[in-house]
Design an enzyme around this catalytic site. Sequence first.
Site, mmCIF file in Angstrom:
data_model
loop_
_atom_site.group_PDB
_atom_site.id
_atom_site.type_symbol
_atom_site.label_atom_id
_atom_site.label_comp_id
_atom_site.label_asym_id
_atom_site.label_seq_id
_atom_site.Cartn_x
_atom_site.Cartn_y
_atom_site.Cartn_z
ATOM 1 N N GLY A 1 17.995 3.402 20.530
ATOM 2 C CA GLY A 1 17.722 3.674 19.123
ATOM 3 C C GLY A 1 16.294 4.094 18.864
ATOM 4 N N GLY A 2 15.397 3.810 19.809
ATOM 5 C CA GLY A 2 14.018 4.261 19.687
ATOM 6 C C GLY A 2 13.263 3.598 18.551
ATOM 7 N N GLY B 1 -6.723 1.761 8.946
ATOM 8 C CA GLY B 1 -5.997 3.022 8.862
ATOM 9 C C GLY B 1 -5.350 3.190 7.504
ATOM 10 C CB SER C 1 -2.419 7.514 7.589
ATOM 11 O OG SER C 1 -1.741 8.733 7.458
ATOM 12 C CB ILE D 1 2.215 3.417 9.595
ATOM 13 C CG1 ILE D 1 3.232 4.390 10.205
ATOM 14 C CG2 ILE D 1 2.487 1.992 10.092
ATOM 15 C CD1 ILE D 1 3.148 4.516 11.720
ATOM 16 N N GLY E 1 -2.658 5.742 14.090
ATOM 17 C CA GLY E 1 -2.028 6.859 14.779
ATOM 18 C C GLY E 1 -1.143 6.402 15.919
ATOM 19 C CG ASP F 1 8.236 10.496 17.380
ATOM 20 O OD1 ASP F 1 8.879 11.319 16.710
ATOM 21 O OD2 ASP F 1 8.066 9.325 17.022
ATOM 22 C CG HIS G 1 19.813 13.504 -19.661
ATOM 23 N ND1 HIS G 1 18.446 13.333 -19.705
ATOM 24 C CD2 HIS G 1 20.336 12.622 -20.550
ATOM 25 C CE1 HIS G 1 18.159 12.392 -20.582
ATOM 26 N NE2 HIS G 1 19.289 11.942 -21.117
#
Length: 461
Positions: free
Chosen positions: A38-39, A176, A178, A180, A266, A307, A440
Amino acid sequence: MRNFDAIIIGAGQAGPPLAGRLNDAGMSVAIIERHLVGGTCVNTGCKPTKTLVASAYAAHTARRGGDYGFSVGGPITVDMKAVAARAAKVIVDSREGNENWLSNMDHVELIRGQARFESATEIAVNGERLTAPRFFINVGGRASVPEMPGVGDVPVLTNTDMVALDVLPRQLVIVGGSYIGLEFAQMYRRFGSEVTIVERQDRLIAREDPDVSAAVRGILEAEGVVVRTGADCIGFARAGEGIAVAVDCADDARPIAATHVLMAVGRRPNTDDLGLDAAGVAVDSRGFITVDDYLQTNVPGIWALGDCNGRGAFTHTAYNDFEIVAANLLDGEDRRVSQRLPGYALYIDPPLGRVGMTDEQAGRSGRRLLFSKRPMTRVGRAVEKGETQGFMKMVADADTRRILGAAILGTGGDEAIHGILDMMNADQSIDTLRWAVPIHPTVSELIPTVLLDLATALPDG
């Protein structure tokens, strides 16, 4: 030596569906996974983090009960063990679903172990040698922990550790600012932690336009998250039972007290122990596998997906890598990475949905541009939900009348952005989308109004 028609290294988001397509084509396939099927998405990324985001949203909404005319009768408390157990169940259910799917494929064998290339046509795994005319590398990436003063002297967490955490940090410092880091910052503030974000650059999520960065910062600070930007010389030292985080900021150089530190600066590809040099596969200076527009490496018969190829860092781009390879290999199509529109979301609350160019990128393109921007206070659905933070904006080419990019920072923005993404993908003009009749009350119903506002003017911020 065992022979297969194809060997897939890594069972992340691209590997299992590719195995399924190859299986249906009658090919014998070995898919090799050294850790968890599943990574990242299933085990330490999208699935658990968005489950945690949902728990944090529920707690936050309950605290706002008075805004909606109800009371819960006391302070809201969060049971972190129950929160973590809920996330763990989502992980296990998803992983087992992938494993069961692979086990039911007639021509696919799932092999647990570490694969390493011996040559361009041969790998070794568990003391066994396997060969195939086609190799597909789908090994993903992991959090990067850069060298900083004292970083080896104190315990630091990554996203992998955070999704398994079943205690509430009293003082959480996130290094960090960013995507995540911001998601964890807001969710843990809503769980009850004191949260400080430390970012080297002068603003959060610096790849976004300045107005987006400023609005996101405002949303987080309004909930009590402390943001320290322009942070140089970040260092760590033990301070009793806690951690002292040294930060030299232009506007505030005071050290920060922490009980927990999350590194969110990162990610790096899992390519350093595959024996790629033995296969002759080229990588760049950061270890990402070099691929062409068809996701083929410099070695014939070897592809890299997900990735690890540096062409996308999202579950949906990894899955699209599979789609491109399968379409070209099995369906006789001509699909390329360069045809893919860059789209993604930031899952704070409210979320940010993004597609195409930022205003700054469009400005550097040399085109004549049209800009439009509307606050979410103009969206009836946002007003009705009591969630009016943010805005939506677009930039278009004045000559071709094609949308170049859009951002929706607001409730439902991660879903509403798809109406724009689909029109861009279909290469339709702003005039076509302007005459859509949205339902709507929805967030998407403001999109035609934003299109009508497009004018040759500089964007705010």
